[in-house]
Scaffold this motif. Sequence first.
Motif, PDB file in Angstrom:
ATOM      1  N   ALA B 182      -7.779  -1.645  -1.261  1.00  0.00           N
ATOM      2  CA  ALA B 182      -6.649  -0.998  -1.914  1.00  0.00           C
ATOM      3  C   ALA B 182      -5.373  -1.759  -1.576  1.00  0.00           C
ATOM      4  CB  ALA B 182      -6.525   0.450  -1.435  1.00  0.00           C
ATOM      5  N   HIS B 183      -4.326  -1.470  -2.311  1.00  0.00           N
ATOM      6  CA  HIS B 183      -3.013  -1.981  -1.927  1.00  0.00           C
ATOM      7  C   HIS B 183      -2.026  -0.828  -1.935  1.00  0.00           C
ATOM      8  CE1 HIS B 183      -1.769  -1.807  -6.126  1.00  0.00           C
ATOM      9  NE2 HIS B 183      -2.849  -2.490  -6.462  1.00  0.00           N
ATOM     10  N   ASP B 184      -0.843  -1.071  -1.409  1.00  0.00           N
ATOM     11  CA  ASP B 184       0.133   0.014  -1.320  1.00  0.00           C
ATOM     12  C   ASP B 184       0.464   0.575  -2.684  1.00  0.00           C
ATOM     13  OD1 ASP B 184       1.830  -0.151   1.539  1.00  0.00           O
ATOM     14  OD2 ASP B 184       0.815  -1.993   0.936  1.00  0.00           O
ATOM     15  N   ARG B 185       0.661   1.882  -2.724  1.00  0.00           N
ATOM     16  CA  ARG B 185       1.309   2.481  -3.880  1.00  0.00           C
ATOM     17  C   ARG B 185       2.769   2.641  -3.480  1.00  0.00           C
ATOM     18  NH1 ARG B 185       0.808   7.621  -7.497  1.00  0.00           N
ATOM     19  NH2 ARG B 185       2.515   7.069  -8.923  1.00  0.00           N
ATOM     20  N   THR B 186       3.657   2.201  -4.337  1.00  0.00           N
ATOM     21  CA  THR B 186       5.078   2.426  -4.088  1.00  0.00           C
ATOM     22  C   THR B 186       5.684   3.048  -5.329  1.00  0.00           C
ATOM     23  OG1 THR B 186       5.185   0.526  -2.601  1.00  0.00           O
ATOM     24  CG2 THR B 186       7.262   1.358  -3.420  1.00  0.00           C
ATOM     25  N   LEU B 187       6.266   4.218  -5.163  1.00  0.00           N
ATOM     26  CA  LEU B 187       6.955   4.862  -6.279  1.00  0.00           C
ATOM     27  C   LEU B 187       8.253   4.118  -6.533  1.00  0.00           C
ATOM     28  CD1 LEU B 187       6.512   8.564  -5.145  1.00  0.00           C
ATOM     29  CD2 LEU B 187       5.240   7.397  -6.951  1.00  0.00           C
ATOM     30  N   PRO B 188       8.677   4.048  -7.796  1.00  0.00           N
ATOM     31  CA  PRO B 188       9.946   3.370  -8.065  1.00  0.00           C
ATOM     32  C   PRO B 188      11.143   4.203  -7.610  1.00  0.00           C
ATOM     33  CG  PRO B 188       9.059   4.306 -10.090  1.00  0.00           C
ATOM     34  CD  PRO B 188       8.036   4.576  -9.011  1.00  0.00           C
ATOM     35  N   PHE B 189      12.228   3.529  -7.354  1.00  0.00           N
ATOM     36  CA  PHE B 189      13.514   4.186  -7.066  1.00  0.00           C
ATOM     37  C   PHE B 189      14.596   3.188  -7.432  1.00  0.00           C
ATOM     38  CE2 PHE B 189      11.681   2.343  -3.217  1.00  0.00           C
ATOM     39  CZ  PHE B 189      12.678   1.491  -2.774  1.00  0.00           C
ATOM     40  N   PHE B 318      22.290   4.000   5.189  1.00  0.00           N
ATOM     41  CA  PHE B 318      22.002   3.129   6.329  1.00  0.00           C
ATOM     42  C   PHE B 318      22.353   1.691   5.951  1.00  0.00           C
ATOM     43  CE2 PHE B 318      19.226   6.700   7.039  1.00  0.00           C
ATOM     44  CZ  PHE B 318      19.010   6.781   8.408  1.00  0.00           C
ATOM     45  N   ALA B 319      22.984   0.975   6.853  1.00  0.00           N
ATOM     46  CA  ALA B 319      23.161  -0.462   6.649  1.00  0.00           C
ATOM     47  C   ALA B 319      21.889  -1.150   7.135  1.00  0.00           C
ATOM     48  CB  ALA B 319      24.367  -0.963   7.433  1.00  0.00           C
ATOM     49  N   VAL B 320      21.169  -1.796   6.230  1.00  0.00           N
ATOM     50  CA  VAL B 320      19.920  -2.478   6.580  1.00  0.00           C
ATOM     51  C   VAL B 320      19.852  -3.792   5.811  1.00  0.00           C
ATOM     52  CG1 VAL B 320      18.570  -0.384   7.045  1.00  0.00           C
ATOM     53  CG2 VAL B 320      18.717  -1.259   4.709  1.00  0.00           C
ATOM     54  N   ASP B 321      18.960  -4.683   6.233  1.00  0.00           N
ATOM     55  CA  ASP B 321      18.746  -5.875   5.405  1.00  0.00           C
ATOM     56  C   ASP B 321      17.345  -5.889   4.801  1.00  0.00           C
ATOM     57  OD1 ASP B 321      17.395  -6.439   7.717  1.00  0.00           O
ATOM     58  OD2 ASP B 321      18.259  -8.427   8.015  1.00  0.00           O
ATOM     59  N   ALA B 322      16.575  -4.839   5.088  1.00  0.00           N
ATOM     60  CA  ALA B 322      15.266  -4.716   4.444  1.00  0.00           C
ATOM     61  C   ALA B 322      14.807  -3.262   4.505  1.00  0.00           C
ATOM     62  CB  ALA B 322      14.231  -5.617   5.119  1.00  0.00           C
ATOM     63  N   VAL B 323      13.989  -2.874   3.555  1.00  0.00           N
ATOM     64  CA  VAL B 323      13.320  -1.577   3.611  1.00  0.00           C
ATOM     65  C   VAL B 323      11.838  -1.797   3.336  1.00  0.00           C
ATOM     66  CG1 VAL B 323      15.342  -0.240   2.908  1.00  0.00           C
ATOM     67  CG2 VAL B 323      13.760  -1.053   1.163  1.00  0.00           C
ATOM     68  N   CYS B 324      11.001  -0.966   3.955  1.00  0.00           N
ATOM     69  CA  CYS B 324       9.561  -1.014   3.706  1.00  0.00           C
ATOM     70  C   CYS B 324       9.141   0.348   3.210  1.00  0.00           C
ATOM     71  CB  CYS B 324       8.788  -1.311   4.979  1.00  0.00           C
ATOM     72  SG  CYS B 324       9.266  -2.841   5.705  1.00  0.00           S
ATOM     73  N   VAL B 325       8.511   0.371   2.060  1.00  0.00           N
ATOM     74  CA  VAL B 325       8.210   1.644   1.425  1.00  0.00           C
ATOM     75  C   VAL B 325       6.737   1.718   1.044  1.00  0.00           C
ATOM     76  CG1 VAL B 325       9.020   3.276  -0.303  1.00  0.00           C
ATOM     77  CG2 VAL B 325      10.492   1.396   0.397  1.00  0.00           C
ATOM     78  N   GLY B 326       6.124   2.823   1.378  1.00  0.00           N
ATOM     79  CA  GLY B 326       4.735   3.040   0.985  1.00  0.00           C
ATOM     80  C   GLY B 326       4.504   4.514   0.703  1.00  0.00           C
ATOM     81  N   HIS B 327       3.925   4.793  -0.460  1.00  0.00           N
ATOM     82  CA  HIS B 327       3.589   6.183  -0.793  1.00  0.00           C
ATOM     83  C   HIS B 327       2.075   6.293  -0.939  1.00  0.00           C
ATOM     84  CE1 HIS B 327       7.819   5.709  -2.332  1.00  0.00           C
ATOM     85  NE2 HIS B 327       7.952   6.804  -1.639  1.00  0.00           N
ATOM     86  N   GLY B 328       1.369   5.852   0.056  1.00  0.00           N
ATOM     87  CA  GLY B 328      -0.094   5.873  -0.021  1.00  0.00           C
ATOM     88  C   GLY B 328      -0.625   4.584  -0.625  1.00  0.00           C
ATOM     89  N   PHE B 329      -1.836   4.651  -1.139  1.00  0.00           N
ATOM     90  CA  PHE B 329      -2.518   3.438  -1.593  1.00  0.00           C
ATOM     91  C   PHE B 329      -3.154   3.625  -2.960  1.00  0.00           C
ATOM     92  CE2 PHE B 329      -2.330   3.322   2.973  1.00  0.00           C
ATOM     93  CZ  PHE B 329      -1.913   2.018   3.222  1.00  0.00           C
ATOM     94  N   THR B 330      -3.264   2.518  -3.660  1.00  0.00           N
ATOM     95  CA  THR B 330      -3.942   2.476  -4.943  1.00  0.00           C
ATOM     96  C   THR B 330      -5.202   1.629  -4.783  1.00  0.00           C
ATOM     97  OG1 THR B 330      -1.843   2.598  -6.116  1.00  0.00           O
ATOM     98  CG2 THR B 330      -3.712   1.751  -7.346  1.00  0.00           C
ATOM     99  N   PRO B 331      -6.340   2.152  -5.223  1.00  0.00           N
ATOM    100  CA  PRO B 331      -7.562   1.354  -5.082  1.00  0.00           C
ATOM    101  C   PRO B 331      -7.529   0.134  -5.989  1.00  0.00           C
ATOM    102  CG  PRO B 331      -7.980   3.294  -6.424  1.00  0.00           C
ATOM    103  CD  PRO B 331      -6.574   3.431  -5.889  1.00  0.00           C
ATOM    104  N   GLN B 332      -8.321  -0.856  -5.652  1.00  0.00           N
ATOM    105  CA  GLN B 332      -8.438  -2.056  -6.485  1.00  0.00           C
ATOM    106  C   GLN B 332      -9.830  -2.061  -7.132  1.00  0.00           C
ATOM    107  OE1 GLN B 332      -5.636  -5.291  -4.813  1.00  0.00           O
ATOM    108  NE2 GLN B 332      -7.121  -4.989  -3.170  1.00  0.00           N
ATOM    109  N   PRO B 333      -9.991  -1.266  -8.173  1.00  0.00           N
ATOM    110  CA  PRO B 333     -11.337  -1.074  -8.727  1.00  0.00           C
ATOM    111  C   PRO B 333     -11.669  -2.017  -9.875  1.00  0.00           C
ATOM    112  CG  PRO B 333      -9.830   0.447  -9.788  1.00  0.00           C
ATOM    113  CD  PRO B 333      -8.997  -0.469  -8.899  1.00  0.00           C
ATOM    114  N   GLU B 334     -10.878  -3.089 -10.047  1.00  0.00           N
ATOM    115  CA  GLU B 334     -11.023  -3.907 -11.255  1.00  0.00           C
ATOM    116  C   GLU B 334     -12.465  -4.344 -11.515  1.00  0.00           C
ATOM    117  OE1 GLU B 334      -8.601  -4.317  -9.035  1.00  0.00           O
ATOM    118  OE2 GLU B 334      -6.767  -3.934 -10.159  1.00  0.00           O
TER     119      GLU B 334
END
Lengths: 84, 507
Positions: B182-189, B318-334
């Motif tokens: 699987a890979h990360d699921r990230t919701l848009p914002f 927050f003053a940051v230079d990076a963010v890491c976001v994950g909302h769970g995972f999406t399978p790679q069933p291709e």
Amino acid sequence: MIEITVDGERVPGIEGQTVAGVLLAAGRMSWRTTRSGAPRGVFCGIGACFDCVLTVNGVPDVRACRRRAADGDEVRTQSRQEKA
Amino acid sequence: MTRVVVVGAGPAGLAAAEAALRAGAEVTVLDQSDAPGGQYHRTLYGARQQGFERLLARCDWWPESTVWALETTAAGNAGAADRAAGESAAGDAATGDTGAGDLAAAARAAGDAGGGDLVVADPATGVRGVGDAGAGDAAAAAPGAGGRGTGLRLHVLRGPADGTGRTRHTLEPDALVLATGAHDRTLPFPGWQLPGVFTAGAAQALAKGERVAVGRRVLVAGAGPFLLPVAASLLGVGAEVAAVLEANPAPTVLKGWRFPTRKAGELAHYAATLARHRVPYHLGRTLVEARGDERVREAVTARVRPDWSVIPGTERTFAVDAVCVGHGFTPQPELAVVAGCVLDGGFVRTNKDQRTSVGNIYAAGEITGIGGADAARAEGAVAGCVAAGGTPSPELLRERDRTRRFADRLKAAHPIGAAWPGWLRDDTIVCRCEETTYGEIKAAVADPTTPGPHALKLGTRAGLGPCQGRMCGPTVAELCGGTERHHRPIAQPIRLGELADPKETPA
């Protein structure tokens, strides 16, 4: 230590790092522009999002996060309009 | 001897390989990476993992291998499919955005297109015989002939990622174990397309695999226990972690974690690491916007209700230079999809033996449900054993069932709140590749001339870019009120020049 060039500029890296890792470690956050001209770099880091593609030794559309950097690699940033 | 091919050398695939060997099979293990272990066991380049080395020494180990097409040549559809192969299969292959009528011919005409586009191929419709249409199909279509060609053929490219001149191979196993992960699921914002926004997995991979910190001061946000090891890894490579935000509220999270589990100890360990570094951990708060010009400079967070609707007035910057976001995972069933395996909610459906709905194909690990490494290992062991013709022990089956129950509780503890689209604006990008915005998606949904997901895709181009919907697919489906069409016809991209050159490399 290895060294690659990015648009002609020499960038040092560590053996085994991906092209993305070398670029990020050198403080570069983006190396591609989208159709609208927006900058992009690494997003998913494991080859799923294709945001980090660049040109390696003349071959375009190489995912920087999946390709190990080799000493002497010639890397070019790319835009989506580039390849006509 | 039964020949078992395992795709994916993460916890599930390696366990499958081990079990298949024990059951007496001849085993081939493929992975896109040049090292075994998958994302979970990712290590620094050159670090030796003795256990994996010993295991893989007993297998055919194919690192740097991409399965770009999978044919099922089972008797049932062999006749019709083969007859059609010459005329239409290659044409069907041009789904997606190539628009090419005959992909194979186009590829041949392109000659050496090594510098050209990555192209699509649709293994579901059988890219069989591209370059030499039909040749070799007869043998593969005869099930069981000499123990060979029992209905599966994998097309494999070996060589550096996205390179040219990779070698081309085919494999015709008796049984196939898919452990593609699987890979990360990230919701848009708003602002998630800015450089400096990473998935949680990206931060983890770069920290674990290369000792690279994605930023000096990083905010980690989203949902799920994975955020904790990500934060710990960032600290380990010298980054400052501004905060870790779990969007779900304490009651929801605790409900899932109150059961005794070995994992609770792991969590406690990470919590202690965060505490030692004085990293705040907040529940019920999430990242709703990333700001910056050419890269992230600020992260805007807000308190959210249990359904993830933003509580106005609770925003914090927050003053940051990076963010890491994950909302769970999406399978790679291709690959499972192209093989015709039935999915449930995006995950590959398996029975108690890890069999998929397609004969001779087994699935294990995150493509059957997000459960972490223990579940993946247990499922892999069952899959490998059965694929090799063995019978899994009752203890192993019990362990598999136990880890599966843990996966269910995890899902309940870290759901995605239904009100998340509330933080989108009309100009928020939803499809990163094609830069399709939320406003465009909404307009298309409301437009009667684009009925259904297919028309919507063509109308807005969402999901038609290089990642083929891997990032936005579940999100677009959710915004359209439908279920995701998991038909991502491209298992892996292949270059035109490689497609045009039908030469296989001798084994």
